[in-house]
Design a protein around this motif. Structure first.
Motif, PDB file in Angstrom:
ATOM      1  N   LYS A  49      42.453  54.538  41.049  1.00  0.00           N
ATOM      2  CA  LYS A  49      41.152  54.925  41.909  1.00  0.00           C
ATOM      3  C   LYS A  49      39.957  54.056  41.517  1.00  0.00           C
ATOM      4  O   LYS A  49      38.922  54.253  41.916  1.00  0.00           O
ATOM      5  CB  LYS A  49      40.963  56.499  41.313  1.00  0.00           C
ATOM      6  CG  LYS A  49      42.242  57.233  41.710  1.00  0.00           C
ATOM      7  CD  LYS A  49      41.901  58.823  40.853  1.00  0.00           C
ATOM      8  CE  LYS A  49      42.762  59.881  41.126  1.00  0.00           C
ATOM      9  NZ  LYS A  49      42.759  60.888  40.229  1.00  0.00           N
ATOM     10  N   TYR A  50      40.043  53.261  40.367  1.00  0.00           N
ATOM     11  CA  TYR A  50      39.000  52.428  39.819  1.00  0.00           C
ATOM     12  C   TYR A  50      39.086  51.079  40.118  1.00  0.00           C
ATOM     13  O   TYR A  50      40.352  50.507  40.122  1.00  0.00           O
ATOM     14  CB  TYR A  50      38.793  52.974  38.275  1.00  0.00           C
ATOM     15  CG  TYR A  50      38.746  54.481  38.230  1.00  0.00           C
ATOM     16  CD1 TYR A  50      37.546  55.231  38.342  1.00  0.00           C
ATOM     17  CD2 TYR A  50      39.970  55.031  37.697  1.00  0.00           C
ATOM     18  CE1 TYR A  50      37.597  56.596  38.175  1.00  0.00           C
ATOM     19  CE2 TYR A  50      40.055  56.497  37.410  1.00  0.00           C
ATOM     20  CZ  TYR A  50      38.585  57.169  37.624  1.00  0.00           C
ATOM     21  OH  TYR A  50      38.630  58.707  37.747  1.00  0.00           O
ATOM     22  N   SER A  99      39.927  48.935  43.836  1.00  0.00           N
ATOM     23  CA  SER A  99      41.079  49.719  44.293  1.00  0.00           C
ATOM     24  C   SER A  99      40.832  49.961  45.910  1.00  0.00           C
ATOM     25  O   SER A  99      40.493  51.068  46.426  1.00  0.00           O
ATOM     26  CB  SER A  99      41.114  50.811  43.633  1.00  0.00           C
ATOM     27  OG  SER A  99      41.654  50.533  42.436  1.00  0.00           O
ATOM     28  N   ARG A 100      40.873  49.013  46.710  1.00  0.00           N
ATOM     29  CA  ARG A 100      40.874  48.959  48.357  1.00  0.00           C
ATOM     30  C   ARG A 100      41.409  47.921  48.795  1.00  0.00           C
ATOM     31  O   ARG A 100      41.829  46.853  48.299  1.00  0.00           O
ATOM     32  CB  ARG A 100      39.529  49.191  48.668  1.00  0.00           C
ATOM     33  CG  ARG A 100      38.334  48.005  48.187  1.00  0.00           C
ATOM     34  CD  ARG A 100      36.832  48.235  48.718  1.00  0.00           C
ATOM     35  NE  ARG A 100      36.032  49.308  48.023  1.00  0.00           N
ATOM     36  CZ  ARG A 100      34.783  49.518  48.468  1.00  0.00           C
ATOM     37  NH1 ARG A 100      34.367  48.819  49.379  1.00  0.00           N
ATOM     38  NH2 ARG A 100      34.353  50.252  47.578  1.00  0.00           N
ATOM     39  N   ASP A 101      41.546  47.635  50.076  1.00  0.00           N
ATOM     40  CA  ASP A 101      41.823  46.567  50.876  1.00  0.00           C
ATOM     41  C   ASP A 101      41.004  45.471  50.714  1.00  0.00           C
ATOM     42  O   ASP A 101      39.860  45.585  50.679  1.00  0.00           O
ATOM     43  CB  ASP A 101      41.842  46.870  52.338  1.00  0.00           C
ATOM     44  CG  ASP A 101      43.143  47.927  52.650  1.00  0.00           C
ATOM     45  OD1 ASP A 101      43.922  48.077  51.934  1.00  0.00           O
ATOM     46  OD2 ASP A 101      42.983  48.397  53.822  1.00  0.00           O
ATOM     47  N   GLN A 102      41.618  44.360  50.392  1.00  0.00           N
ATOM     48  CA  GLN A 102      40.530  43.129  50.282  1.00  0.00           C
ATOM     49  C   GLN A 102      41.477  41.906  50.554  1.00  0.00           C
ATOM     50  O   GLN A 102      42.678  41.758  50.783  1.00  0.00           O
ATOM     51  CB  GLN A 102      40.076  43.190  48.616  1.00  0.00           C
ATOM     52  CG  GLN A 102      41.233  43.330  47.630  1.00  0.00           C
ATOM     53  CD  GLN A 102      40.673  43.894  46.303  1.00  0.00           C
ATOM     54  OE1 GLN A 102      39.655  43.565  45.687  1.00  0.00           O
ATOM     55  NE2 GLN A 102      40.883  45.186  46.161  1.00  0.00           N
ATOM     56  N   GLU A 103      40.761  40.771  50.126  1.00  0.00           N
ATOM     57  CA  GLU A 103      41.267  39.294  50.435  1.00  0.00           C
ATOM     58  C   GLU A 103      40.926  38.710  48.923  1.00  0.00           C
ATOM     59  O   GLU A 103      40.127  38.464  48.596  1.00  0.00           O
ATOM     60  CB  GLU A 103      40.960  38.754  51.605  1.00  0.00           C
ATOM     61  CG  GLU A 103      41.220  39.315  53.083  1.00  0.00           C
ATOM     62  CD  GLU A 103      40.659  38.411  53.993  1.00  0.00           C
ATOM     63  OE1 GLU A 103      41.070  37.616  54.692  1.00  0.00           O
ATOM     64  OE2 GLU A 103      39.455  38.666  54.369  1.00  0.00           O
ATOM     65  N   TYR A 153      31.542  48.777  36.732  1.00  0.00           N
ATOM     66  CA  TYR A 153      32.667  48.880  36.135  1.00  0.00           C
ATOM     67  C   TYR A 153      32.957  47.401  35.412  1.00  0.00           C
ATOM     68  O   TYR A 153      33.739  47.463  34.603  1.00  0.00           O
ATOM     69  CB  TYR A 153      33.696  49.427  37.047  1.00  0.00           C
ATOM     70  CG  TYR A 153      34.071  50.658  37.015  1.00  0.00           C
ATOM     71  CD1 TYR A 153      34.961  51.302  36.051  1.00  0.00           C
ATOM     72  CD2 TYR A 153      33.559  51.449  38.001  1.00  0.00           C
ATOM     73  CE1 TYR A 153      35.105  52.686  36.105  1.00  0.00           C
ATOM     74  CE2 TYR A 153      33.635  52.956  38.026  1.00  0.00           C
ATOM     75  CZ  TYR A 153      34.452  53.443  36.878  1.00  0.00           C
ATOM     76  OH  TYR A 153      34.725  54.785  37.209  1.00  0.00           O
ATOM     77  N   VAL A 154      32.341  46.370  35.800  1.00  0.00           N
ATOM     78  CA  VAL A 154      32.418  45.293  35.012  1.00  0.00           C
ATOM     79  C   VAL A 154      31.984  45.323  33.734  1.00  0.00           C
ATOM     80  O   VAL A 154      32.592  44.829  32.832  1.00  0.00           O
ATOM     81  CB  VAL A 154      31.552  44.078  35.972  1.00  0.00           C
ATOM     82  CG1 VAL A 154      31.564  42.840  34.967  1.00  0.00           C
ATOM     83  CG2 VAL A 154      32.039  43.916  37.112  1.00  0.00           C
TER      84      VAL A 154
END
Length: 246
Positions: free
Chosen positions: A74-75, A95-99, A185-186
């Motif tokens: 989730k993070y 935590s998601r769609d990306q490239e 979160y970094v």
């Protein structure tokens, strides 16, 4: 009428596939000039990934590859890319769609990430820029020591001194960044790295306590607090492995 059961079966398969696909985030990748296997590897203990990720393998073909990431994660999380015998620098991925876009894979390189409405990649690069002078300094110092012609014992002692200087500088940079970005979160993950790599530090603990309540209430923060307590209790001063891959 004979066609109906086949149609029903086809629809059920389609629904099943859609549900399965929706359980994962899709990471589309581009790595021009490389063909073969590539791996997405976790950068820390599996507990931080809520036991929902171990390793992802993909095949780069015509410069393209694809990873999937369980939505149980989730993070934003830290990862490596491994290609052959080479490993990228660690990076933090939403935590998601990306490239992901790779030019090369080595310890000094991070993938470029494109992710809608995300600031994580920009913050990760910003912290890397703050650390770059220190990274370059220890790299050149270690190269110089190895080529000095000194005995192996002298080389090891000099490298330990350089590592101690580098670790002190890194901690100061990470603490400063966490002060500037308490809701990032970094910030969180680099405080985690500091404890996992070097052992317990009161300064890092204090910087963590000043992070946003939302981050400190997260499941990954609960894992960190438990592991930080163990590190604090042990107080051995041993060098923690930089990355665990088992």
């Amino acid at each position: 009428m004979k066609r109906l059961p086949l149609l029903v079966v086809g629809l059920l398969l389609l629904i099943s596939w859609s549900q399965s696909a929706s359980d994962f985030y899709i990471i589309e990748g581009q790595y021009d000039g490389y063909e073969g296997d590539i791996f997405l590897i976790r950068a820390l203990h599996s507990d931080y990934y809520l036991d929902a990720f171990e390793e992802e393998q993909a095949i780069v073909s015509n410069g393209k590859f694809q990873f999937s990431l369980s939505k149980e994660n989730k993070y934003p999380l830290p990862f490596f890319i491994r290609s052959g015998n080479s490993m990228s620098s660690g990076f933090i991925m939403e935590s998601r769609d990306q490239e992901l876009f790779l030019k090369e894979v080595n310890r000094m390189s991070k993938p470029r990430i494109e992710c809608v409405n995300s600031t994580v990649h920009k913050e990760d690069l910003l912290l890397y820029e703050r650390r770059k002078a220190s990274i370059d300094s220890i790299t050149s110092s270690i190269d110089r020591i190895h080529s000095s012609g000194f005995s192996n014992d002298s080389i090891q002692k000099l490298i330990e001194i350089e590592r101690a200087i580098y670790n002190e500088r890194t901690e100061l940079i990470i603490k400063s960044f966490a002060e500037d970005y308490p809701a990032s979160y970094v910030s969180f993950w680099y405080l985690v790295f500091s404890i996992e790599h070097q052992g317990y530090s009161p300064g890092i603990d204090e910087a963590y306590q000043n992070l946003s309540p939302e981050i400190r209430a997260s499941e990954v923060a609960a894992v960190f607090e438990q592991r930080m307590l163990v590190a604090k209790m042990s107080q051995t001063g041993n060098y923690f492995p930089e990355f665990e891959t088992k």
